[in-house]
Every structure is written in C-alpha cells, then in structure tokens.
Design an enzyme around this catalytic site. Structure first.
Site, short mmCIF file in Angstrom:
data_model
loop_
_atom_site.label_atom_id
_atom_site.label_comp_id
_atom_site.label_asym_id
_atom_site.label_seq_id
_atom_site.Cartn_x
_atom_site.Cartn_y
_atom_site.Cartn_z
N GLU A 79 0.80 -1.22 0.00
CA GLU A 79 0.00 0.00 0.00
C GLU A 79 0.84 1.27 0.00
O GLU A 79 0.30 2.37 -0.19
CB GLU A 79 -0.95 -0.01 1.20
CG GLU A 79 -2.05 -1.06 1.06
CD GLU A 79 -2.97 -1.14 2.25
OE1 GLU A 79 -2.59 -0.63 3.33
OE2 GLU A 79 -4.07 -1.71 2.12
N GLU A 110 7.92 -21.86 7.55
CA GLU A 110 8.29 -20.95 8.63
C GLU A 110 9.28 -21.59 9.61
O GLU A 110 9.88 -20.91 10.43
CB GLU A 110 7.06 -20.48 9.40
CG GLU A 110 6.36 -21.55 10.22
CD GLU A 110 5.20 -20.95 11.00
OE1 GLU A 110 5.34 -20.88 12.24
OE2 GLU A 110 4.19 -20.55 10.40
#
Length: 268
Positions: A79, A110
């Site tokens: 953004e 992960e």
C-alpha cells in the site's frame, strides 16, 4: 516458554453464545488492543527514527513474517506505492514460502531458520536497509534466523511480536512487544494479535513516509491516480490548495500527474 498468545480464552462455550454475544465479546476484546499499542509508542518511536534515517540515505524497508504476520507485512508494503507515490522496491514484504503462501499456507516453510535470510539475499540487502520481523508468537525460525544474519551484517533490525521475552525480540535491536492477552478463540492470533500488528505497521510506514516528505499538511500529495476515486480525491486537494474550480483542478491534476506537481504549478 509460556506464550500469552496461546493462553486460554477468557470466554468458553462459544458455540452456545448468541450472535450478538459473540460480536459483543469479540469487540470487548478488540477494545484492549489500542491501549496495548499505546503503551509501546516509545519503542515504536525509536524504530521509526532509525528506519527513517536509513531510508533518507537511500535504504529500503523489509518486512519479514510467516502466515498472518507475513501477509500483514505484505499488505502494508503493497500500500506504500499507491498511497505515497514511492517505488515498489522501497518497502518490501516477504513471507515464508514465497508469494504462494499469501493465499495458501506452505508446509514447514516458517520452520526453516535459513530461508528468511536467503529471501533477503535475493534483494541484495545492505547496511543501508532495515529489516522488521513480524511474528505474533515471537518464535518463528524463519524470522529469528533472518534477524540474526542481518545483525551480523550490520543491518538495522526491529520486530513486532505479541509475547514477551521471545527469541524474535532477543534477535532484534529494536523490539516492539505488544501483549494483547488471550485471543477470543484460543490461539487464533489473526484476531487481536493481528490487529495489533496491523496498527503498528500502519504507524511505522506512515510515520516514515511523512519523514521522507511524502505528505504535505495532511494530504497524500504523491498518491497514484490509479482510479476514478483517487482522481476525484486529488482534484479536491488541488482545488483546495489553489482555489481553482474543480474542472480546472482536474485538468491540471491529470496534466501534471500528481497533486504535488499540480499545486506547485498553480500556487496562489
């Protein structure tokens, strides 16, 4: 290690609650998040100032996480270009398992303590750059390993976690530990922990972009004019700043390509 994020919810028999009670109780828990974030403003301030100094010298900001934490980092990074008009390579979000993990979890990604650093090396990371690890649990090997390697290379490191005294915080030079308490659904850190992380990420990126000169007054003067809504918003901003009619302001905006340039060309 005892994790607050994994502790038992204050509520039980959720399946027996009415819809109203579910919503009211979730909202009651959400109200606690802002206060928890507020308590960490001094730590956020230190990290923001360090990141801004490096970015003013040409550095980049990397967010690194897995699962929900990784997705929130990517969201915040993605953004920045439309909001502040910066290049897509200035703020970069990385997630364990690669872009495919944005939509679907990648098994065991992960848990690889070397993978995060390998992902950063793909971007030729350097001492001017900053790395913020995001991990609600504070134990994610993907994040811990990357922060440790970054420290060894003299790269600024910070983190956002929702537990205290974690490996992620220990590996970060500027840790931010926002402890929001047990989740409404036990262990579901996409809820309060996710909200807290989103709030802190907003604070970091927005403050840094303001320090980089990407906001004037209170306006997003460098925002991308990528749709009709943003053109309309930009037109209003140009009109207010210059006194031009909406029609003339829109013409100037589209001619110059940004609010900043249109205003500079038509200052009162």
């Amino acid at each position: 290690m005892s994790k607050t994020t994994e502790s038992t919810s204050h509520y039980d028999h959720l399946e027996k609650m009415s819809t109203r009670d579910l919503l009211v109780n979730m909202n009651r828990e959400d109200e606690k998040v802002a206060a928890s974030v507020r308590a960490k403003i001094p730590q956020i301030e230190k990290l923001v100032d360090q990141i801004a100094d490096r970015m003013l010298s040409g550095g980049r900001l990397f967010y690194l996480g897995a699962g929900t934490s990784g997705r929130l980092g990517i969201l915040d990074a993605s953004e920045c270009p439309p909001t502040f008009g910066v290049d897509h390579g200035l703020v970069i979000g990385l997630i364990a398992g690669g872009d495919g993990a944005i939509r679907k979890a990648v098994e065991k990604a992960e848990d690889d303590a070397e993978l995060g650093w390998k992902d950063l090396l793909e971007y030729d990371i350097s001492e001017n750059d900053s790395v913020v690890g995001i991990a609600a649990s504070g134990t994610t090997p993907y994040v811990v390993g990357a922060l440790k390697h970054a420290n060894e290379k003299g790269i600024l490191t910070g983190c956002i976690t929702c537990n205290e005294n974690t490996p992620v915080a220990a590996a970060a030079q500027y840790p931010i530990e926002v402890v929001v308490g047990p989740e409404f659904v036990t262990g579901s850190t996409r809820m309060k922990a996710g909200t807290a992380q989103k709030m802190v990420l907003n604070m970091i990126s927005t403050s840094v972009m303001i320090k980089l000169g990407r906001v004037e007054g209170n306006k997003m003067v460098d925002m991308q004019l990528s749709n009709a809504k943003l053109v309309e918003r930009g037109t209003k901003m140009v009109s207010e700043a210059t006194g031009l009619s909406n029609e003339k302001a829109k013409k100037e905006l589209l001619t110059h390509g940004s609010v900043r340039k249109a205003v500079q060309a038509n200052k009162k």
